[in-house]
Design a protein around this motif. Sequence first.
Motif, short mmCIF file in Angstrom:
data_model
loop_
_atom_site.label_atom_id
_atom_site.label_comp_id
_atom_site.label_asym_id
_atom_site.label_seq_id
_atom_site.Cartn_x
_atom_site.Cartn_y
_atom_site.Cartn_z
N LEU A 223 0.85 -1.19 0.00
CA LEU A 223 0.00 0.00 0.00
C LEU A 223 0.88 1.24 0.00
O LEU A 223 1.81 1.35 0.80
N LEU A 224 0.59 2.14 -0.89
CA LEU A 224 1.30 3.42 -0.92
C LEU A 224 0.39 4.46 -0.30
O LEU A 224 -0.79 4.53 -0.61
N GLU A 225 0.95 5.27 0.56
CA GLU A 225 0.18 6.25 1.32
C GLU A 225 0.65 7.66 0.99
O GLU A 225 1.85 7.93 0.98
N THR A 226 -0.31 8.53 0.72
CA THR A 226 -0.03 9.93 0.45
C THR A 226 -0.98 10.77 1.28
O THR A 226 -2.16 10.45 1.40
N GLU A 227 -0.48 11.86 1.84
CA GLU A 227 -1.31 12.74 2.64
C GLU A 227 -1.40 14.11 1.98
O GLU A 227 -0.38 14.68 1.59
N VAL A 228 -2.63 14.60 1.84
CA VAL A 228 -2.87 15.92 1.27
C VAL A 228 -3.85 16.64 2.18
O VAL A 228 -4.97 16.16 2.39
N SER A 229 -3.44 17.74 2.76
CA SER A 229 -4.29 18.55 3.63
C SER A 229 -4.93 17.74 4.76
O SER A 229 -6.10 17.93 5.09
N GLY A 230 -4.18 16.81 5.34
CA GLY A 230 -4.67 16.04 6.47
C GLY A 230 -5.44 14.79 6.11
O GLY A 230 -5.76 13.99 6.98
N ASP A 231 -5.77 14.62 4.84
CA ASP A 231 -6.48 13.42 4.39
C ASP A 231 -5.50 12.46 3.74
O ASP A 231 -4.61 12.87 2.99
N ILE A 232 -5.65 11.18 4.04
CA ILE A 232 -4.76 10.16 3.49
C ILE A 232 -5.42 9.48 2.31
O ILE A 232 -6.60 9.13 2.35
N SER A 233 -4.64 9.28 1.26
CA SER A 233 -5.05 8.47 0.12
C SER A 233 -4.18 7.23 0.10
O SER A 233 -2.96 7.32 0.28
N LEU A 234 -4.80 6.08 -0.10
CA LEU A 234 -4.09 4.81 -0.13
C LEU A 234 -4.20 4.22 -1.53
O LEU A 234 -5.29 4.14 -2.09
N TYR A 235 -3.07 3.81 -2.07
CA TYR A 235 -3.05 3.16 -3.38
C TYR A 235 -2.57 1.73 -3.18
O TYR A 235 -1.49 1.50 -2.64
N ASP A 236 -3.40 0.79 -3.59
CA ASP A 236 -3.05 -0.62 -3.52
C ASP A 236 -2.49 -1.03 -4.88
O ASP A 236 -3.23 -1.12 -5.87
N ALA A 237 -1.20 -1.25 -4.95
CA ALA A 237 -0.53 -1.57 -6.21
C ALA A 237 -0.99 -2.91 -6.77
O ALA A 237 -0.97 -3.10 -7.99
N MET A 238 -1.42 -3.82 -5.91
CA MET A 238 -1.87 -5.14 -6.38
C MET A 238 -3.22 -5.05 -7.10
O MET A 238 -3.42 -5.70 -8.11
N THR A 239 -4.13 -4.25 -6.57
CA THR A 239 -5.47 -4.14 -7.16
C THR A 239 -5.64 -2.88 -8.01
O THR A 239 -6.65 -2.74 -8.68
N GLU A 240 -4.66 -1.98 -7.91
CA GLU A 240 -4.70 -0.69 -8.60
C GLU A 240 -5.89 0.15 -8.17
O GLU A 240 -6.43 0.93 -8.94
N GLN A 241 -6.31 0.00 -6.91
CA GLN A 241 -7.42 0.78 -6.37
C GLN A 241 -6.89 1.87 -5.45
O GLN A 241 -5.90 1.67 -4.74
N VAL A 242 -7.59 3.00 -5.47
CA VAL A 242 -7.26 4.12 -4.59
C VAL A 242 -8.41 4.30 -3.61
O VAL A 242 -9.58 4.27 -3.99
N THR A 243 -8.06 4.49 -2.35
CA THR A 243 -9.04 4.77 -1.31
C THR A 243 -8.66 6.09 -0.68
O THR A 243 -7.52 6.26 -0.24
N VAL A 244 -9.60 7.04 -0.66
CA VAL A 244 -9.35 8.35 -0.06
C VAL A 244 -10.08 8.39 1.28
O VAL A 244 -11.29 8.15 1.35
N LEU A 245 -9.33 8.67 2.33
CA LEU A 245 -9.89 8.73 3.68
C LEU A 245 -10.14 10.17 4.08
O LEU A 245 -9.30 11.04 3.80
#
Length: 100
Positions: free
Chosen positions: A21-43
């Motif tokens: 899982l790759l994690e990126t934070e923008v303005s306090g919100d985390i986005s997760l990218y699952d390289a295996m499924t190529e899905q992005v989840t924005v929290l």
Amino acid sequence: MTYHRPVLNGDSLVGPLSDHLLETEVSGDISLYDAMTEQVTVLNETASDIWRLADGEHTVEQIVQLLAGAYRIAAEDIREDVGITVDQLLEARLLEIRSP
């Protein structure tokens, strides 16, 4: 595939399911990218706080207590919402239950 809700108990630790899982934070919100499924989840901000604490070192109840202290509200007021968020992250296979 049918999702079967894992059983959480007071000693259950929750942590990220995958090292890919790759994690990126923008303005306090985390986005997760699952390289295996190529899905992005924005929290959102609150789910991002839960994600940060779900590090494999904390139980759900500990997360509830830490957030209640940080938000200066009663644990009872957020326990259900934290549980729902953890369930959603488990169902999305972003978190897993770990033995202590």
